[in-house]
Design a protein around this motif. Sequence first.
Motif, mmCIF file in Angstrom:
data_model
loop_
_atom_site.group_PDB
_atom_site.id
_atom_site.type_symbol
_atom_site.label_atom_id
_atom_site.label_comp_id
_atom_site.label_asym_id
_atom_site.label_seq_id
_atom_site.Cartn_x
_atom_site.Cartn_y
_atom_site.Cartn_z
ATOM 1 N N PRO A 213 -9.388 -4.216 -6.141
ATOM 2 C CA PRO A 213 -8.583 -3.019 -6.435
ATOM 3 C C PRO A 213 -7.315 -3.300 -7.228
ATOM 4 O O PRO A 213 -6.926 -2.491 -8.071
ATOM 5 C CB PRO A 213 -8.256 -2.476 -5.038
ATOM 6 N N ASP B 230 -10.753 -2.369 0.085
ATOM 7 C CA ASP B 230 -10.601 -0.937 -0.126
ATOM 8 C C ASP B 230 -11.320 -0.580 -1.418
ATOM 9 O O ASP B 230 -11.006 -1.107 -2.476
ATOM 10 C CB ASP B 230 -9.110 -0.590 -0.227
ATOM 11 N N LYS C 281 0.848 -1.187 0.000
ATOM 12 C CA LYS C 281 0.000 0.000 0.000
ATOM 13 C C LYS C 281 0.885 1.239 0.000
ATOM 14 O O LYS C 281 2.090 1.172 0.244
ATOM 15 C CB LYS C 281 -0.909 -0.017 1.224
ATOM 16 N N GLU C 282 0.282 2.375 -0.246
ATOM 17 C CA GLU C 282 1.038 3.620 -0.373
ATOM 18 C C GLU C 282 1.928 3.885 0.843
ATOM 19 O O GLU C 282 3.083 4.304 0.692
ATOM 20 C CB GLU C 282 0.071 4.782 -0.584
ATOM 21 N N THR D 261 -3.547 5.099 -5.269
ATOM 22 C CA THR D 261 -4.921 5.469 -5.571
ATOM 23 C C THR D 261 -5.092 6.525 -6.662
ATOM 24 O O THR D 261 -4.295 7.445 -6.799
ATOM 25 C CB THR D 261 -5.612 5.978 -4.299
ATOM 26 N N SER E 242 -11.815 8.131 -8.383
ATOM 27 C CA SER E 242 -12.697 7.098 -8.933
ATOM 28 C C SER E 242 -13.019 7.326 -10.407
ATOM 29 O O SER E 242 -13.364 8.432 -10.828
ATOM 30 C CB SER E 242 -13.991 7.051 -8.125
ATOM 31 N N THR F 52 -11.348 2.319 -2.901
ATOM 32 C CA THR F 52 -10.671 3.362 -3.672
ATOM 33 C C THR F 52 -9.980 2.731 -4.866
ATOM 34 O O THR F 52 -9.362 1.683 -4.760
ATOM 35 C CB THR F 52 -9.617 4.074 -2.811
ATOM 36 N N GLU F 53 -10.072 3.356 -6.029
ATOM 37 C CA GLU F 53 -9.416 2.811 -7.207
ATOM 38 C C GLU F 53 -7.909 2.903 -7.045
ATOM 39 O O GLU F 53 -7.387 3.836 -6.445
ATOM 40 C CB GLU F 53 -9.881 3.566 -8.451
ATOM 41 N N THR F 54 -7.198 1.903 -7.562
ATOM 42 C CA THR F 54 -5.778 1.804 -7.288
ATOM 43 C C THR F 54 -4.934 1.578 -8.523
ATOM 44 O O THR F 54 -5.405 1.132 -9.552
ATOM 45 C CB THR F 54 -5.495 0.625 -6.337
ATOM 46 N N THR G 219 -4.360 10.749 -6.765
ATOM 47 C CA THR G 219 -4.658 11.396 -5.490
ATOM 48 C C THR G 219 -3.379 11.966 -4.885
ATOM 49 O O THR G 219 -2.268 11.682 -5.352
ATOM 50 C CB THR G 219 -5.270 10.391 -4.504
#
Length: 203
Positions: free
Chosen positions: A191, A65, A35-36, A98, A101, A67-69, A107
Amino acid sequence: MAHVTWTLRPRMLLVALCLLSAAPVSRAAGNLLLKEDDINEQAITNALVPHAGLPNEPAANEPADRTETLGIRYRDSPAMTDSSAAPSMAGSANLLITFTSNSAKLTHSARVALDKVARALKSNQLSPYRFRVEGHADPRGPAPANLKLSESRAEAVVAYLSEEGGVPASRLTPVGKGSAEPLNVQNPTAPENRRVTIVTVQP
């Protein structure tokens, strides 16, 4: 002596279970998804430097999750081996970064993570290489729209790495894949199927 063996056995089993729970995910369990917040220069460098060994199996992670990734396929660094004993494998990595959307807009947290990726790509270990940036989309929606979205996301990542991260554009090639290559086939809308895969290209 038999009594000693009987009393130690449960302890040995407990120790073994603890070691297994603390061990990193094996290759059989699939590629690791970062993840980020987990992305750092060293992890990216280790993943993208070509190495000798066998490629990992596809991941089947299903992060909860919505949120689009963007995903960059991550490969565990193998133990050091004689380069003459095995062919050099292209590096790759899976990072869950991310997007807004249903768009190719990165982001704020994605930009922060890509700053770290850019620094890794400019490191001494990775500076000799070029990279293919492959956009992917999940199967929802028409195939032409998915292909266009995947292309736009790959181009957005390349643009950010080049314009903001200082990575020469000549080292980055964006490619749209649409929904043809899902990372998680068990859950098509997961995702990690909406991602960008970065693959090292030999110089």
